[in-house]
Design a protein around this motif. Structure first.
Motif, PDB file in Angstrom:
ATOM      1  N   TRP A   1     -10.374  -5.414   1.629  1.00  0.00           N
ATOM      2  CA  TRP A   1     -10.872  -4.108   2.075  1.00  0.00           C
ATOM      3  C   TRP A   1     -11.238  -3.231   0.880  1.00  0.00           C
ATOM      4  CZ3 TRP A   1     -12.580  -2.203   6.487  1.00  0.00           C
ATOM      5  CH2 TRP A   1     -12.253  -2.869   7.661  1.00  0.00           C
TER       6      TRP A   1
ATOM      7  N   ILE B   1     -14.964   2.076   2.712  1.00  0.00           N
ATOM      8  CA  ILE B   1     -14.097   1.695   3.838  1.00  0.00           C
ATOM      9  C   ILE B   1     -14.463   2.484   5.093  1.00  0.00           C
ATOM     10  CG2 ILE B   1     -11.725   1.746   4.698  1.00  0.00           C
ATOM     11  CD1 ILE B   1     -10.842   0.990   1.836  1.00  0.00           C
TER      12      ILE B   1
ATOM     13  N   THR C   1     -19.973  -8.645   5.822  1.00  0.00           N
ATOM     14  CA  THR C   1     -19.039  -7.522   5.833  1.00  0.00           C
ATOM     15  C   THR C   1     -19.492  -6.434   4.873  1.00  0.00           C
ATOM     16  OG1 THR C   1     -17.238  -9.043   6.349  1.00  0.00           O
ATOM     17  CG2 THR C   1     -16.627  -6.870   5.521  1.00  0.00           C
TER      18      THR C   1
END
Length: 87
Positions: free
Chosen positions: A6, A36, A61
């Protein structure tokens, strides 16, 4: 995904979005946070619009996070008071 992933995704997406939108970025922690939050916003946007990417994995992602981060930075820029290039 684990926390390190992340953080890396957030940093990459935040840095890229800052470069595209213009400016010097928000520093290391700021760019991670922008990335994020952008990942969450991008995930929501892609799901709401029914958009899917032709590839998967970490690149997908980062792409979704990047798009979300760009949208987030544009919203921040629009809401921030001050001069906007007018003479």
């Amino acid at each position: 995904m684990d926390i390190v992933t992340w953080i890396v995704v957030g940093l990459v997406a935040g840095l890229l979005a800052s470069a595209v939108v213009g400016g010097i970025g928000y520093g290391l922690i700021g760019d991670i946070i922008v990335g994020i939050v952008g990942a969450v916003l991008g995930g929501w946007l892609f799901a709401t619009l029914g958009v899917s990417l032709p590839f998967s994995g970490i690149i997908a992602t980062i792409t979704v996070a990047f798009v979300g981060a760009v949208v987030l930075l544009l919203i921040i820029r629009a809401l921030r008071p001050g001069p906007r290039g007018r003479s």
